[in-house]
Enzyme design. Structure first.
Site, PDB file in Angstrom:
ATOM      1  N   ASP A 250       0.857  -1.179   0.000  1.00  0.00           N
ATOM      2  CA  ASP A 250       0.000   0.000   0.000  1.00  0.00           C
ATOM      3  C   ASP A 250       0.896   1.232   0.000  1.00  0.00           C
ATOM      4  O   ASP A 250       1.949   1.238   0.654  1.00  0.00           O
ATOM      5  CB  ASP A 250      -0.918   0.025   1.216  1.00  0.00           C
ATOM      6  CG  ASP A 250      -2.078   0.990   1.021  1.00  0.00           C
ATOM      7  OD1 ASP A 250      -3.176   0.530   0.636  1.00  0.00           O
ATOM      8  OD2 ASP A 250      -1.901   2.201   1.241  1.00  0.00           O
ATOM      9  N   ASP A 290      -7.394  -2.841  -5.814  1.00  0.00           N
ATOM     10  CA  ASP A 290      -8.603  -2.277  -5.222  1.00  0.00           C
ATOM     11  C   ASP A 290      -8.297  -0.803  -4.997  1.00  0.00           C
ATOM     12  O   ASP A 290      -7.866  -0.401  -3.912  1.00  0.00           O
ATOM     13  CB  ASP A 290      -8.934  -2.996  -3.924  1.00  0.00           C
ATOM     14  CG  ASP A 290     -10.208  -2.481  -3.274  1.00  0.00           C
ATOM     15  OD1 ASP A 290     -10.979  -1.784  -3.962  1.00  0.00           O
ATOM     16  OD2 ASP A 290     -10.419  -2.739  -2.075  1.00  0.00           O
ATOM     17  N   CYS A 343     -15.098   0.244  -4.796  1.00  0.00           N
ATOM     18  CA  CYS A 343     -16.373   0.197  -4.070  1.00  0.00           C
ATOM     19  C   CYS A 343     -17.197   1.420  -4.483  1.00  0.00           C
ATOM     20  O   CYS A 343     -17.777   2.110  -3.654  1.00  0.00           O
ATOM     21  CB  CYS A 343     -16.152   0.149  -2.562  1.00  0.00           C
ATOM     22  SG  CYS A 343     -15.063   1.436  -1.912  1.00  0.00           S
TER      23      CYS A 343
END
EC number: 2.1.1.-
Length: 393
Positions: A250, A290, A343
């Site tokens: 990340d 993601d 999302c």
């Protein structure tokens, strides 16, 4: 605290949020100051604040303003509570309503106001989803999100996990979206301290996210990189299904700080990679991206995000998403898979991004593309899987 005192606390917190303080920070600051407030009080105040943020525009219309008092007036009117039973001025209750406050307020207008979205976002919702589905999605976003657990298939079955959860008075029900998902219907605040959670039998994860990870094909023994791992929930969901070599990265490494401990209790090993170590570890058989996004599919969980998002920020996110997809593609093995997920409900963050990538890279093709709408049990989610042309799926 009395119910009225809880409303007064919510009013003060909402005023701080209106001044630019993040909701979580405003709640934490209040809780530290309000030593007298018990866990039930803190939970109730938090619920008031988050529901007011979910329904900010309609409550503002009903209450006749956007400050904390007006928003909580709107909330009480919407709930059918008599205002004079709360705004009494007694003890720690809100002050009595004055004449001007009593005369303000109206029914919310159809469209963005009823849907509790900024005008510019409402137009995008209608374009993306159609008017009917836009209204339905907006309505669901005004409700509290379910607490959802993922059964760790490495250690347990759903029936076994249900029995272990019962030991801590946690009641769950199954979910139609995916058989690993359990919806908590009683005892949600006991989950974090439960044996089922602490020993890795279950993890907190939205049902749509679980379903998306179940849709990805991962061969045993693969090398898998979760490129935008965050807390690593999707890595853990994939690893529960198959034995492989798991890597996580990340850009903000602190987000992964808890991942090694969570992986250990889940019975797997995850190697966390710093940015400068990724190239040496490549290539990977699967790279999952993601990506950072608007989070529009999850706004019932983080409702202040929909009020802070601007069209300019959305464009910045879209540029970042394109950059991440481009960078991640270079890490995929020749016969590997590139997965892109958000999302978000907005097409500019979803299928438009995938189409743009394919247009610029004709040697790649889409092998899977699926969306999950916001529902009673799951958030909005998008997933696409790509491989180089000519590969078998």
């Amino acid at each position: 605290m009395t119910p009225a005192a809880r409303v007064q606390a919510a009013i003060e917190i909402l005023d701080h949020i209106n001044q630019g303080t993040a909701a979580e920070k405003a709640l934490t600051t209040w809780a530290r100051r309000a030593r007298y407030a018990g866990s039930g009080d803190r939970a109730a105040v938090r619920d008031h604040v988050f529901q007011a943020l979910r329904c900010r525009r309609s409550y503002a219309a009903l209450g006749g303003g956007t400050n904390g008092r007006a928003l909580m007036r709107g909330a009480l009117i919407d709930a059918g509570v008599a205002l004079d039973t709360v705004f009494t001025g007694d003890g720690h209750s809100p002050a009595v309503l004055d004449t001007e406050e009593l005369t303000k307020g109206r029914d919310p207008a159809a469209g963005a106001e009823q849907g509790n979205l900024p005008d510019w976002l409402w137009k995008r919702f209608e374009t993306a989803l159609g008017t009917g589905n836009a209204r339905l999605s907006a309505q669901i976003l005004q409700q509290r999100a379910p607490v959802t657990l993922r059964v760790n298939s490495r250690l347990s079955t759903a029936p076994q996990a249900i029995e272990i959860l019962k030991e801590d008075q946690i009641t769950v029900t199954s979910c139609d979206l995916i058989d690993t998902a359990l919806i908590v219907i009683e005892g949600a605040r006991r989950v974090a301290g439960s044996r089922a959670y602490c020993e890795g039998y279950v993890e907190l994860q939205d049902a749509s996210s679980q379903a998306a990870m179940a849709a990805l094909s991962v061969a045993p023994g693969s090398r898998v990189l979760d490129y935008c791992a965050g807390g690593g929930g999707k890595t853990l969901a994939l690893a529960a299904r198959v034995t492989a070599d798991w890597f996580a990265h990340d850009a903000n490494e602190s987000r992964m700080s808890d991942l090694p401990r969570r992986a250990d209790r889940s019975g797997i090993t995850v190697t966390c990679l710093e940015t400068n170590a990724i190239a040496d570890a490549a290539p990977f058989d699967l790279v999952l991206c993601d990506v950072p996004c608007s989070g529009s599919g999850t706004w019932r969980r983080a409702p202040e995000a929909k009020w802070r998002l601007t069209s300019e920020r959305l464009e910045e996110l879209c540029v970042l998403q394109r950059d991440i997809l481009q960078d991640a593609a270079s890490l995929v093995a020749p016969d590997g898979q590139l997965a892109y997920a958000t999302c978000s409900l907005l097409p500019e963050e979803n299928d438009h991004q995938v189409t743009r990538f394919i247009d610029q890279h004709p040697d790649w093709e889409i092998t899977l593309q699926k969306s999950w709408s916001i529902s009673e049990w799951g958030d909005g989610f998008f997933l696409a899987s790509l491989k180089r042309s000519g590969q078998k799926t």
